[in-house]
Design an enzyme around this catalytic site. Structure first.
Site, PDB file in Angstrom:
ATOM      1  N   ALA A   9      12.553  33.763  -1.898  1.00 48.22           N
ATOM      2  CA  ALA A   9      12.996  34.050  -0.534  1.00 48.22           C
ATOM      3  C   ALA A   9      11.811  34.534   0.289  1.00 48.22           C
ATOM      4  O   ALA A   9      11.019  35.368  -0.162  1.00 48.22           O
ATOM      5  CB  ALA A   9      14.085  35.113  -0.575  1.00 48.22           C
ATOM      6  N   GLN A  69      17.568  25.219  -3.487  1.00 47.80           N
ATOM      7  CA  GLN A  69      18.355  26.209  -4.228  1.00 47.80           C
ATOM      8  C   GLN A  69      19.426  26.820  -3.328  1.00 47.80           C
ATOM      9  O   GLN A  69      19.138  27.224  -2.198  1.00 47.80           O
ATOM     10  CB  GLN A  69      17.477  27.333  -4.775  1.00 47.80           C
ATOM     11  CG  GLN A  69      18.304  28.207  -5.727  1.00 47.80           C
ATOM     12  CD  GLN A  69      17.624  29.500  -6.132  1.00 47.80           C
ATOM     13  OE1 GLN A  69      17.274  30.310  -5.292  1.00 47.80           O
ATOM     14  NE2 GLN A  69      17.444  29.682  -7.421  1.00 47.80           N
ATOM     15  N   CYS A  75      19.280  35.902  -8.888  1.00 46.44           N
ATOM     16  CA  CYS A  75      18.911  36.931  -7.915  1.00 46.44           C
ATOM     17  C   CYS A  75      19.749  38.193  -8.149  1.00 46.44           C
ATOM     18  O   CYS A  75      20.977  38.123  -8.202  1.00 46.44           O
ATOM     19  CB  CYS A  75      19.122  36.417  -6.494  1.00 46.44           C
ATOM     20  SG  CYS A  75      18.628  37.637  -5.278  1.00 46.44           S
TER      21      CYS A  75
HETATM   22  C1  LIG Z   1       9.727  37.899  -3.160  1.00 49.75           C
HETATM   23  C2  LIG Z   1      10.541  37.161  -4.193  1.00 49.75           C
HETATM   24  C3  LIG Z   1      11.622  36.408  -3.799  1.00 49.75           C
HETATM   25  C4  LIG Z   1      12.386  35.729  -4.755  1.00 49.75           C
HETATM   26  N1  LIG Z   1      13.414  34.943  -4.343  1.00 49.75           N
HETATM   27  C5  LIG Z   1      14.096  34.201  -5.251  1.00 49.75           C
HETATM   28  C6  LIG Z   1      15.066  33.261  -4.834  1.00 49.75           C
HETATM   29  O1  LIG Z   1      15.285  33.061  -3.637  1.00 49.75           O
HETATM   30  N2  LIG Z   1      15.732  32.564  -5.807  1.00 49.75           N
HETATM   31  C7  LIG Z   1      15.468  32.745  -7.143  1.00 49.75           C
HETATM   32  O2  LIG Z   1      16.094  32.092  -7.978  1.00 49.75           O
HETATM   33  N3  LIG Z   1      14.546  33.618  -7.561  1.00 49.75           N
HETATM   34  C8  LIG Z   1      13.831  34.320  -6.640  1.00 49.75           C
HETATM   35  N4  LIG Z   1      12.832  35.135  -7.060  1.00 49.75           N
HETATM   36  C9  LIG Z   1      12.499  35.195  -8.494  1.00 49.75           C
HETATM   37  C10 LIG Z   1      11.438  34.129  -8.822  1.00 49.75           C
HETATM   38  O3  LIG Z   1      11.929  32.826  -8.602  1.00 49.75           O
HETATM   39  C11 LIG Z   1      11.005  34.252 -10.301  1.00 49.75           C
HETATM   40  O4  LIG Z   1      12.113  34.060 -11.122  1.00 49.75           O
HETATM   41  C12 LIG Z   1      10.395  35.616 -10.620  1.00 49.75           C
HETATM   42  O5  LIG Z   1       9.491  35.997  -9.593  1.00 49.75           O
HETATM   43  C13 LIG Z   1       9.683  35.601 -11.972  1.00 49.75           C
HETATM   44  O6  LIG Z   1       8.642  34.684 -11.969  1.00 49.75           O
HETATM   45  P1  LIG Z   1       7.093  35.148 -11.781  1.00 49.75           P
HETATM   46  O7  LIG Z   1       6.853  36.256 -12.761  1.00 49.75           O
HETATM   47  O8  LIG Z   1       6.303  33.916 -12.043  1.00 49.75           O
HETATM   48  O9  LIG Z   1       6.973  35.660 -10.358  1.00 49.75           O
HETATM   49  C14 LIG Z   1      12.069  35.831  -6.123  1.00 49.75           C
HETATM   50  C15 LIG Z   1      10.966  36.595  -6.518  1.00 49.75           C
HETATM   51  C16 LIG Z   1      10.197  37.248  -5.569  1.00 49.75           C
HETATM   52  C17 LIG Z   1       9.000  38.043  -6.022  1.00 49.75           C
END
Ligand SMILES: Cc1cc2nc3c(=O)[nH]c(=O)nc-3n(C[C@H](O)[C@H](O)[C@H](O)COP(=O)(O)O)c2cc1C
Length: 334
Positions: free
Chosen positions: A13, A66, A96
């Site tokens: 997001a 999504q 989320c």
């Molecule tokens: C600022 C932010 C917004 C996120 N928004 C979503 C989202 O809209 N939908 C979703 O499924 N996950 C969302 N996530 C989770 C990420 O898709 C991901 O699962 C999570 O950051 C772990 O992966 P990473 O360690 O590579 O960042 C968000 C994460 C962050 C940091």
């Protein structure tokens, strides 16, 4: 079913904007791109505010939209409407855990409501012929492997084409480490492709997780904002190339901010500009100082001016040199 790439950009997001996606794509490498999480109700209501979030250009293929929500009929209508716009897959958010989403029963909360999750998947499956996927955490308030596998098998039996697992439970937020053993467990337990996600901070880590867990693809979130070139490095590493790259970090900062300004309406500039800068500023040695100055600006031009000031004062930081390590066949960095 095989996936079109071994690396996916996570939906985020306020971050996975058209501006950032264009930069990621410009580096090449195999990567599936994703929209920000989209409210199914807002899509179905044809909310004008949603239009810039749904924007997707032809070069962004393969692309995932999504959706988030709790009402099966509304989710199915939204999925159908997004399919009509053209995409490779529609993904249902079951990951989320932000309080405003969880309190509506959506996102990760659906993991503790398998009946409703099943209804949503069934309705969406009947509504679209493009791929249907679910992005989930390991549970809502605990990561019980037995319940996780049971839930994932239920999704598979309802016709979900592939699953992404961020192996932390919802109440953890980003605390503790992602438990990639659960990704390996899902891969062993399901017939559909499994994408692992969580805490990847380097191409070496991404390639190592593929090897260790046998998962079909790795999804990268926060690191892809800080290093939009990471998918290029992942692809090169898998191909056994370990080329040096000079990355113009300053110019990329300014490019993404400029694209945010040009592709989004002004009321979204502050949130999207700040959110991107929070992660991308980490490329600067004095990242806190840089981000603090950017955060005082509400408009993109002001943010670009602060970036320019910083790199005028630290010209040696305007580019960085990257050379990934080679990785053995079993996935470990040499
Ligand atoms: C600022 C932010 C917004 C996120 N928004 C979503 C989202 O809209 N939908 C979703 O499924 N996950 C969302 N996530 C989770 C990420 O898709 C991901 O699962 C999570 O950051 C772990 O992966 P990473 O360690 O590579 O960042 C968000 C994460 C962050 C940091």
């Amino acid at each position: 079913m095989t996936l079109p790439a071994r690396f996916f950009c996570a939906p985020m997001a306020e971050l996975t904007t058209p501006a950032l996606r264009e930069t990621i794509k410009s580096f090449g490498g195999e990567v599936v791109l994703c929209s920000e999480m989209l409210s199914a109700a807002a899509i179905v209501a044809r909310s004008k505010h949603n239009e810039p979030l749904i924007l997707k250009r032809d070069f962004e293929e393969p692309f995932v939209y999504q959706i988030v929500g709790t009402d099966a009929a509304v989710m199915a209508d939204a999925a159908r409407m997004l399919q009509e716009r053209g995409c490779w897959s529609v993904d249902i958010n079951m990951g989320c855990s932000a309080p405003d989403i969880a309190k509506t029963g959506a996102g990760a909360r659906l993991l503790s409501d398998p009946g409703r999750a099943r209804e949503i998947v069934r309705a969406c499956r009947a509504a679209v012929s493009v791929k249907l996927s679910v992005k989930m955490r390991a549970g809502y308030d605990s990561s019980d492997p037995v319940r996780l596998v049971e839930f994932a098998r239920m999704l598979e039996s309802e016709g979900v084409d592939h699953l992404t697992l961020h192996p932390r439970h919802g109440r953890l937020g980003f605390r503790r480490k992602a438990d990639w053993k659960l990704v390996a467990l899902l891969k062993e337990s399901l017939g559909i492709p499994v994408i692992g996600n969580g805490d990847i901070t380097s191409p070496e880590g991404a390639v190592a997780r593929l090897g260790e867990t046998g998962c079909d693809a790795v999804m990268i979130g926060r690191e892809a904002v800080k290093s939009p070139w990471i998918f290029m490095l992942c692809a090169e590493l898998l191909d056994g190339l370990a080329r040096e790259h000079v990355i113009p970090v300053r110019d990329i900062f300014i490019d993404v901010l400029g694209r945010l300004r040009d592709s989004l309406p002004p009321h979204l500039h502050k949130s999207r500009g700040h959110r991107f800068a929070f992660y991308y500023s980490k490329n600067a040695y004095f990242s806190h100082e840089l981000f603090t100055r950017i955060r005082r600006e509400a408009g993109i031009d002001g943010m670009i001016a602060r970036v320019t000031d910083y790199y005028d004062a630290h010209p040696d930081e305007a580019t960085i040199v990257i050379c990934p390590a080679r990785v053995r066949e079993d996935g470990d960095a040499l």
